[in-house]
Design an enzyme around this catalytic site. Structure first.
Site, PDB file in Angstrom:
ATOM      1  N   ARG A  58       0.833  -1.196   0.000  1.00  0.00           N
ATOM      2  CA  ARG A  58       0.000   0.000   0.000  1.00  0.00           C
ATOM      3  C   ARG A  58       0.871   1.250   0.000  1.00  0.00           C
ATOM      4  O   ARG A  58       1.841   1.334   0.751  1.00  0.00           O
ATOM      5  CB  ARG A  58      -0.922   0.002   1.223  1.00  0.00           C
ATOM      6  N   ASP A  60       1.117   5.576   0.293  1.00  0.00           N
ATOM      7  CA  ASP A  60       0.433   6.706   0.913  1.00  0.00           C
ATOM      8  C   ASP A  60       0.027   7.741  -0.130  1.00  0.00           C
ATOM      9  O   ASP A  60       0.429   7.680  -1.296  1.00  0.00           O
ATOM     10  CB  ASP A  60       1.361   7.373   1.941  1.00  0.00           C
ATOM     11  N   TYR A 145      12.172   0.647  -3.237  1.00  0.00           N
ATOM     12  CA  TYR A 145      11.743   2.031  -3.408  1.00  0.00           C
ATOM     13  C   TYR A 145      12.926   2.917  -3.790  1.00  0.00           C
ATOM     14  O   TYR A 145      14.084   2.614  -3.466  1.00  0.00           O
ATOM     15  CB  TYR A 145      11.156   2.583  -2.107  1.00  0.00           C
ATOM     16  N   ARG A 233      10.026   7.066   4.223  1.00  0.00           N
ATOM     17  CA  ARG A 233      10.079   8.525   4.316  1.00  0.00           C
ATOM     18  C   ARG A 233      10.774   8.983   5.592  1.00  0.00           C
ATOM     19  O   ARG A 233      11.465  10.004   5.605  1.00  0.00           O
ATOM     20  CB  ARG A 233       8.670   9.100   4.219  1.00  0.00           C
TER      21      ARG A 233
END
Length: 301
Positions: A58, A60, A145, A233
């Site tokens: 998932r 954001d 990522y 993040r």
């Protein structure tokens, strides 16, 4: 629109890329535009019933993907009917028709909801009948990522501002690259997560790198078996403090060991984060991998 689904489903694997800017994240939410909502609405156009999809990871609000993977279960009859009687492989038909349905959902469908149209914001890269045992989420071995930072070292480029985080500090890439190595391995990442109730924050980081690309951007790449909420993040935000000389090079390692969220660990903005790839084992190991993951991990992904 919902009706009973007969037995013997065909599991479809769908590979996606998307621009996260027009959406309120991946997960479907009442009254909000989401990537999951757009995809499920497009699938409903094809099979004339509600279809739920399962996602590898998932994302954001504002986060993008080049290599997202989902699965959806269709009946054998629905799978066979995708070609509409043509001499076309059902997987190819699904890819073609889903692309068209998404164009409708992201065009006229958004306009009817009073939202700006965003044609092309979600792209179907590939559709296929999944091998036995495949689960988009639990069969995954790792997710990778990337995060791009423009620190002005080569002059800020206004054309890339929507995909990069602009920082005031010129960053020392070598120091950042050394500092993030303390995160590699199996650790409790509570210091870098927003834990969900009942969910583990233990993750295994398989590799992490920081380098400058040919355009002068600082690119942090990270691969792990999975990520907990806001983990990437938070890591980027912490690494940027080290690279900007605000913290010592061993600060990330000390934060990891403390297992306490420090107010100085601020999350980097979402818009520069991209899910690049989801990796899976060979077809024969998909079911075993899914079973192992379910056994050791609660619902966070």
């Amino acid at each position: 629109m919902t009706r009973t689904v007969p037995d013997a489903p065909v599991r479809a694997r769908i590979d996606l890329a998307y621009d996260g800017a027009p959406f309120s994240g991946w997960a479907r939410q009442p009254g909000l535009p989401t990537v999951q909502g757009a995809l499920e609405d497009a699938l409903a156009v094809l099979v004339r019933r509600d279809v739920r999809v399962v996602v590898a990871g998932r994302t954001d609000t504002g986060v993008h993907a080049r290599g997202q993977v989902v699965h959806a279960d269709l009946t054998a009859g629905e799978w066979g009917a995708l070609a509409r009687g043509r001499a076309e492989d059902p997987a190819a038909a699904l890819e073609r028709r889903l692309t068209g349905a998404l164009a409708h959902v992201l065009g006229r469908g958004r306009r009817e909801q009073g939202l700006p149209e965003c044609p092309g914001a979600v792209v179907v890269r590939r559709a296929a009948a999944a091998p036995e045992g495949f689960d988009a989420r639990f069969s995954a071995v790792s997710r990778r990522y990337s995060y791009r930072i423009d620190d002005g070292a080569a002059g800020w480029d206004p054309l890339t501002r929507h995909l990069t985080w602009w920082t005031k500090d010129v960053l020392d890439v070598a120091v950042m690259a050394e500092a993030v190595q303390d995160l590699v391995g199996l650790h409790d990442f509570l210091s870098f997560c927003r834990p969900r109730e009942g969910a583990t924050t233990v993750r295994e980081v398989l590799g992490v790198s920081v380098e400058r690309d040919r355009d002068g951007l600082v690119v942090l790449g990270i691969e792990a078996d999975a990520f907990c909420h806001h983990m990437v993040r938070s890591i980027v935000g912490a690494a940027a403090r080290v690279g900007g000389g605000r913290e010592a090079s061993d600060w990330l390692g000390r934060q990891l060991a403390d297992r306490v969220r420090d107010a100085r660990v601020l999350m980097a903005p979402a818009h520069a984060l991209v899910l690049e790839e989801v990796r899976y084992p060979g077809d024969g190991a998909l079911g075993e991998r899914a079973a192992q993951t379910r056994a050791r991990r609660s619902p966070a992904g």
